[in-house]
Structure formats: C-alpha cells, structure tokens
Scaffold this motif. Structure first.
Motif, PDB file in Angstrom:
ATOM      1  N   VAL A   1       0.908  -1.099  -0.074  1.00  0.00           N
ATOM      2  CA  VAL A   1      -0.048   0.110  -0.043  1.00  0.00           C
ATOM      3  C   VAL A   1       0.890   1.204  -0.050  1.00  0.00           C
ATOM      4  O   VAL A   1       0.706   2.382  -0.717  1.00  0.00           O
ATOM      5  N   GLN A   2       1.845   1.301   0.727  1.00  0.00           N
ATOM      6  CA  GLN A   2       2.829   2.450   0.974  1.00  0.00           C
ATOM      7  C   GLN A   2       3.465   2.514  -0.461  1.00  0.00           C
ATOM      8  O   GLN A   2       3.509   3.695  -1.059  1.00  0.00           O
ATOM      9  N   ILE A   3       3.863   1.711  -1.194  1.00  0.00           N
ATOM     10  CA  ILE A   3       4.274   1.732  -2.619  1.00  0.00           C
ATOM     11  C   ILE A   3       3.297   2.194  -3.683  1.00  0.00           C
ATOM     12  O   ILE A   3       3.540   2.952  -4.290  1.00  0.00           O
ATOM     13  N   ILE A   4       2.050   1.934  -3.586  1.00  0.00           N
ATOM     14  CA  ILE A   4       1.015   2.326  -4.473  1.00  0.00           C
ATOM     15  C   ILE A   4       0.871   3.884  -3.993  1.00  0.00           C
ATOM     16  O   ILE A   4       0.757   4.807  -4.818  1.00  0.00           O
ATOM     17  N   GLY A   5       0.834   4.311  -2.679  1.00  0.00           N
ATOM     18  CA  GLY A   5       0.544   5.534  -2.258  1.00  0.00           C
ATOM     19  C   GLY A   5       1.757   6.576  -3.015  1.00  0.00           C
ATOM     20  O   GLY A   5       1.387   7.569  -3.350  1.00  0.00           O
ATOM     21  N   VAL A   6       2.802   5.965  -2.945  1.00  0.00           N
ATOM     22  CA  VAL A   6       3.982   6.964  -3.304  1.00  0.00           C
ATOM     23  C   VAL A   6       3.940   7.063  -4.805  1.00  0.00           C
ATOM     24  O   VAL A   6       3.906   8.029  -5.369  1.00  0.00           O
ATOM     25  N   ALA A   7       3.554   5.896  -5.816  1.00  0.00           N
ATOM     26  CA  ALA A   7       3.755   5.951  -6.992  1.00  0.00           C
ATOM     27  C   ALA A   7       2.447   6.672  -7.775  1.00  0.00           C
ATOM     28  O   ALA A   7       2.557   7.488  -8.498  1.00  0.00           O
ATOM     29  N   ALA A   8       1.330   6.664  -7.034  1.00  0.00           N
ATOM     30  CA  ALA A   8       0.129   7.498  -7.514  1.00  0.00           C
ATOM     31  C   ALA A   8       0.465   8.855  -7.219  1.00  0.00           C
ATOM     32  O   ALA A   8       0.066   9.794  -7.811  1.00  0.00           O
ATOM     33  N   THR A   9       0.948   9.479  -5.744  1.00  0.00           N
ATOM     34  CA  THR A   9       1.175  10.610  -5.639  1.00  0.00           C
ATOM     35  C   THR A   9       2.177  11.411  -6.500  1.00  0.00           C
ATOM     36  O   THR A   9       2.162  12.455  -7.114  1.00  0.00           O
ATOM     37  N   PHE A  10       3.312  10.383  -6.739  1.00  0.00           N
ATOM     38  CA  PHE A  10       4.447  10.879  -7.591  1.00  0.00           C
ATOM     39  C   PHE A  10       3.539  11.157  -9.262  1.00  0.00           C
ATOM     40  O   PHE A  10       4.026  12.176  -9.694  1.00  0.00           O
ATOM     41  N   THR A  11       3.118  10.361  -9.661  1.00  0.00           N
ATOM     42  CA  THR A  11       2.762  10.549 -10.808  1.00  0.00           C
ATOM     43  C   THR A  11       1.599  11.559 -11.052  1.00  0.00           C
ATOM     44  O   THR A  11       1.832  12.227 -12.094  1.00  0.00           O
ATOM     45  N   TYR A  12       0.601  11.555 -10.208  1.00  0.00           N
ATOM     46  CA  TYR A  12      -0.281  12.647 -10.455  1.00  0.00           C
ATOM     47  C   TYR A  12       0.229  13.936 -10.334  1.00  0.00           C
ATOM     48  O   TYR A  12      -0.110  14.857 -11.097  1.00  0.00           O
ATOM     49  N   THR A  13       1.031  14.170  -9.393  1.00  0.00           N
ATOM     50  CA  THR A  13       1.687  15.432  -9.110  1.00  0.00           C
ATOM     51  C   THR A  13       2.350  15.804 -10.206  1.00  0.00           C
ATOM     52  O   THR A  13       2.249  16.839 -10.863  1.00  0.00           O
ATOM     53  N   ALA A  14       3.469  15.084 -10.742  1.00  0.00           N
ATOM     54  CA  ALA A  14       4.347  15.382 -11.811  1.00  0.00           C
ATOM     55  C   ALA A  14       3.346  15.797 -13.167  1.00  0.00           C
ATOM     56  O   ALA A  14       3.753  16.662 -13.804  1.00  0.00           O
ATOM     57  N   VAL A  15       2.512  15.090 -13.533  1.00  0.00           N
ATOM     58  CA  VAL A  15       1.503  15.496 -14.865  1.00  0.00           C
ATOM     59  C   VAL A  15       0.751  16.523 -14.500  1.00  0.00           C
ATOM     60  O   VAL A  15       0.878  17.491 -15.398  1.00  0.00           O
ATOM     61  N   VAL A  16      -0.013  16.739 -13.533  1.00  0.00           N
ATOM     62  CA  VAL A  16      -0.757  18.077 -13.307  1.00  0.00           C
ATOM     63  C   VAL A  16       0.006  19.223 -13.187  1.00  0.00           C
ATOM     64  O   VAL A  16      -0.358  20.272 -13.783  1.00  0.00           O
ATOM     65  N   THR A  17       1.248  18.974 -12.471  1.00  0.00           N
ATOM     66  CA  THR A  17       2.192  20.210 -12.539  1.00  0.00           C
ATOM     67  C   THR A  17       2.774  20.678 -13.805  1.00  0.00           C
ATOM     68  O   THR A  17       2.692  21.784 -14.288  1.00  0.00           O
ATOM     69  N   TRP A  18       3.035  19.763 -14.457  1.00  0.00           N
ATOM     70  CA  TRP A  18       3.815  19.816 -15.902  1.00  0.00           C
ATOM     71  C   TRP A  18       2.619  20.530 -16.622  1.00  0.00           C
ATOM     72  O   TRP A  18       2.697  21.720 -17.342  1.00  0.00           O
ATOM     73  N   LEU A  19       1.353  20.248 -16.673  1.00  0.00           N
ATOM     74  CA  LEU A  19       0.288  20.616 -17.276  1.00  0.00           C
ATOM     75  C   LEU A  19      -0.079  22.272 -16.933  1.00  0.00           C
ATOM     76  O   LEU A  19      -0.335  23.110 -17.788  1.00  0.00           O
ATOM     77  N   LEU A  20       0.065  22.519 -15.687  1.00  0.00           N
ATOM     78  CA  LEU A  20      -0.208  23.919 -15.231  1.00  0.00           C
ATOM     79  C   LEU A  20       0.944  24.783 -15.651  1.00  0.00           C
ATOM     80  O   LEU A  20       0.460  25.792 -15.961  1.00  0.00           O
ATOM     81  N   PHE A  21       2.182  24.117 -15.624  1.00  0.00           N
ATOM     82  CA  PHE A  21       3.215  25.151 -16.236  1.00  0.00           C
ATOM     83  C   PHE A  21       3.111  25.543 -17.890  1.00  0.00           C
ATOM     84  O   PHE A  21       3.233  26.450 -18.306  1.00  0.00           O
ATOM     85  N   VAL A  22       2.750  24.457 -18.621  1.00  0.00           N
ATOM     86  CA  VAL A  22       2.546  24.599 -19.838  1.00  0.00           C
ATOM     87  C   VAL A  22       1.214  25.722 -20.120  1.00  0.00           C
ATOM     88  O   VAL A  22       1.456  26.745 -20.889  1.00  0.00           O
ATOM     89  N   ILE A  23       0.183  25.548 -19.289  1.00  0.00           N
ATOM     90  CA  ILE A  23      -0.818  26.726 -19.529  1.00  0.00           C
ATOM     91  C   ILE A  23      -0.504  27.857 -18.851  1.00  0.00           C
ATOM     92  O   ILE A  23      -0.801  28.971 -19.656  1.00  0.00           O
ATOM     93  N   ILE A  24       0.115  28.096 -17.921  1.00  0.00           N
ATOM     94  CA  ILE A  24       0.645  29.238 -17.270  1.00  0.00           C
ATOM     95  C   ILE A  24       1.478  30.165 -18.126  1.00  0.00           C
ATOM     96  O   ILE A  24       1.437  31.206 -18.456  1.00  0.00           O
TER      97      ILE A  24
END
Length: 437
Positions: free
Chosen positions: A384-407
């Motif tokens: 479960v800890q690995i799932i939490g790390v992977a999900a948090t890492f992936t979601y944060t990276a993708v949405v952060t990158w999209l935000l920078f592209v838009i801004i």
C-alpha cells in the motif's frame, strides 16, 4: 409502606442510571478543552514553520539581490492559500465526495459554526490546522524555481496547484479517499506534503531550466545566519506539524514529537558526519539541511513508529537525501535551486516506505504500533505504501507539468528576462532591495 418506598427508590435509581448512560453516550462526542488547546497551539507552530521559518531558511540560501522575492513569495502564498482553502480547498479535501475528490458541501464553511465539532475539537479549528499545511506545501515548491520565475506566475501556479494537486491528494489520504481505504500510513504528510512539493519543485526546475551561471560559477547563499535561524524555527514548528496530527493531547502526540526530534537530530548528525568525512569539515548549511531531511523522512511515520525506529529513519534520511542532492545537481544537472526534491521529495518517499516497515510490532526495540487494520502483514502494508508513493508522484508530476504549460501560454513565459534575472528579482519584480547599507 415499605414496599411503596422501595418502588420509589427503585424508580429513582432507574432514572439515575438512565441519566448516567445518557451522559456516557454524550461524552463520546463532547468537546475536549485539552485537545482543542493543543491543536490551537499546533496551528500556531505550523504557521511559524512558513512565517517566518521557511521564509528565513530559503531567504538566506539565495543571493542578496533575491532575498525579498523569497520573503514576498512566502507571505503571498500564505495569504492566497488561506483564502482559497477557506473558500473551496477545505471542502474539496474533507467534504464527503468520492474516492478521488471531496464535495462542495463545506464551501465557505457552509453549515459550520463555532459549536460544530470534528471529533472532539471545533471543526473551524480542524480547518485552520489543515490550512497551515495547505500554506506550507506550495511554499516549499518555491525552492525549485527560486531566483528566476515571474511573481505573477508564482501566484497563479500556487493557487491552481493548491486546488488541483494538493486538495485531491489530501482527500485521497486524510479525507476518506481511496488511499485511506487501502490503509496508507501517512501520519503528517509524507505523500500529502513532501512528495507533492518535492515532485512539483523537480518539474518546475526542469520546465524553467537552470539559473544563469548554474554549474559554471558559484551561486552561494548570501546569509547563512538567516538560514540557520529559519531552520531552528522549522525544527520547533515541526513539533506542531507531526505532534498536532494526532489531533489530541495524548500519548500518540507525545511519541510523534519524540520520534520527530530524534529523527531530526540523527539526520543533522549524519549529514554533518558525511561532509566531515568527504570534505574534511562539517558545514552549518549541511547540518541544517540534514535536520530538514530527518524531519521530512520521519513525518509520514511519526505516529506509527517507536523512538528507536525513528532514529534509524533519521539516519537513513540523512544518508539517502545527501547523496540524492549530489546526484541531482552534479549528475543530472537539474537546478532544483534549494534542494526541494532531494530533501523533501526523496525524504517523503523514503519515510513513507519505512513507515510500512517500522510500524511492525515484531522488530524488538525497533518496533512500532502495528499495521493498518486492513493490512495483516508487512508485505501488505509495504504494498500500500508503494502504491501511495507511485500514485502521488505520478499525479503530481503530470498535473504540475500541465499547469506550467498553461501558465506559460497565458503569461507569455514563466521566467523573468535575462536582464531582470541578472539585476535580481527584488528590483525587477518588487522595486525594492533587501539591504540598504
């Protein structure tokens, strides 16, 4: 006559027992003055971590021509995040919704008054305590783009990121979302705060590119006295960060604070020792960075592990974060200016994984307080800890990158001009200077 008196006495006894039973039920949901006092204090301690703790810590690490820009960004994010958290962020994180995001039932604290309770503390206080976490998390990201990002871009990014990244992941972990249902252990923010901030800072550093002169000339901190002062405030404030996450004045809070202090101490000593061995001398910057590494690493595990386990976590945090910092800067040549990812991101990942190990009750003196109810073995909890790390890492990276592209498209760029960067953001963005000597 005696029979009548007996019946009367029995009637009164029934009434008395009924009242006692009613009071017992009421006590389960009653207001706790002790817990309220502790969370009020913890809220102040966590706010102290950002203002002035993080502001001074980061401010001293940049060049003198950019010190005010760092202080301005910390203060502005604190104000912006507070308003957004009150308006909608708290509802998205903690209102009843689905596994991914909360609902809109608590927008503008709708239906919540001074007598409303969250557990046995006032819900406005719970909202305030969580607000201080919502303040420091986007403020941590500043270190990834320090000395080169437009102030307008900082504000737009921080506000959007709070609502689109921080609030949903908070709901996943602490608001009854899908990771909470899996039994993820994150006591005070390994995933919610440190991984999200660290990954966002790494993405920011890659998207914006390095500062002028990075790796070609020394970019030295301008005021380590300021940095060490801010580090001390972070250390003290972290007691409220981790201890307050127990949401009560109890043994869990006490053990979380003890674990926090031991991990910070071991992280500081470990980092200084590595420098001493490798370079011949320990540095003030190294010892305070090691302290933060220890604090970031223990955060997700602090309420689940014992003091001996915390000592090991602090040791590993100091070692792993030190070599991560060297690798990211010297090998990958990424200008994560104030080492947010290698310290907070890597520390958060490591601590989240180690929470699944040292929470075990089968490790002798290194034992913790057991796995989540839905996880029977260490393998289950680690999964479960690995799932939490992977999900948090992936979601944060993708949405952060999209935000920078838009801004970037919205503002016509994220960075200040070369001339503005050379002159410093204090003058170019705020028409002020940090020092008039």
């Amino acid at each position: 006559m005696m029979l009548a008196n007996f019946r009367l006495s029995f009637k009164y006894l029934l009434i008395l027992f009924s009242m006692l039973a009613t009071n017992a039920v009421a006590d389960e949901g009653q207001f706790s003055a002790a817990n309220t006092a502790w969370i009020l204090s913890s809220s102040a301690l966590v706010l102290l971590m950002t203002l002035p703790g993080l502001a001074l810590f980061y401010g001293g690490l940049v060049r003198s021509k950019n010190v005010l820009s760092i202080l301005m960004q910390c203060f502005s994010i604190a104000a912006l995040a507070s308003v957004l958290w009150f308006a909608i962020g708290y509802s998205l994180a903690f209102d009843m919704g689905n596994g991914f995001i909360g609902g809109l039932g608590k927008v503008l604290l709708s239906g919540i008054g001074r007598d409303s309770l969250s557990g046995d503390i006032p819900e406005p206080l719970f909202m305030l305590f969580q607000m201080t976490f919502a303040i420091i998390t986007p403020a941590l990201i500043i270190g990834g783009f320090a000395e080169r990002m437009k102030f307008s871009a900082v504000l737009i990014f921080s506000g959007a990121w709070l609502l689109l990244v921080y609030a949903p992941i908070t709901h996943w972990v602490w608001g009854g979302g899908w990771l909470a249902q899996l039994g993820l252990y994150d006591f005070a923010g390994g995933t919610v705060v440190h991984i999200t901030a660290g990954v966002a800072a790494l993405v920011a550093a890659k998207v914006l590119g390095p500062r002028k002169g990075f790796l070609n000339s020394a970019i030295m901190p301008h005021n380590l006295t300021m940095t060490v002062t801010g580090a001390g405030m972070l250390w003290v404030g972290w007691f409220g960060f981790n201890g307050g996450s127990a949401l009560g004045a109890n043994g869990t809070a006490a053990m979380a604070i003890l674990a926090t202090h031991l991990a910070a101490s071991m992280g500081a000593m470990t980092w200084a020792a590595i420098e001493w061995i490798k370079f011949g001398k320990p540095s003030a910057l190294g010892i305070v960075t090691g302290m933060v590494a220890g604090l970031g690493t223990i955060t997700p595990a602090s309420g689940y592990v014992g003091p001996a386990g915390a000592l090991v976590i602090g040791l590993l945090g100091g070692i792993v974060c030190f070599y991560s910092t060297v690798y990211i800067k010297q090998k990958l040549k990424i200008d994560d200016s104030l080492d947010v990812f290698p310290v907070h991101g890597v520390g958060g990942i490591l601590g989240t994984l180690l929470a699944g190990v040292f929470s075990s009750t089968q490790l002798g003196v290194f034992s913790g307080y057991g796995f989540a109810a839905v996880n029977e073995t260490m393998i289950d909890q680690l999964g479960v800890q690995i799932i939490g790390v992977a999900a948090t890492f992936t979601y944060t990276a993708v949405v952060t990158w999209l935000l920078f592209v838009i801004i970037r498209k919205l503002l016509g760029g994220l960075r200040v001009s070369t001339e503005q960067e050379v002159n410093g953001l204090d003058l170019s963005e705020h028409e002020e200077t940090g020092y008039s000597l």
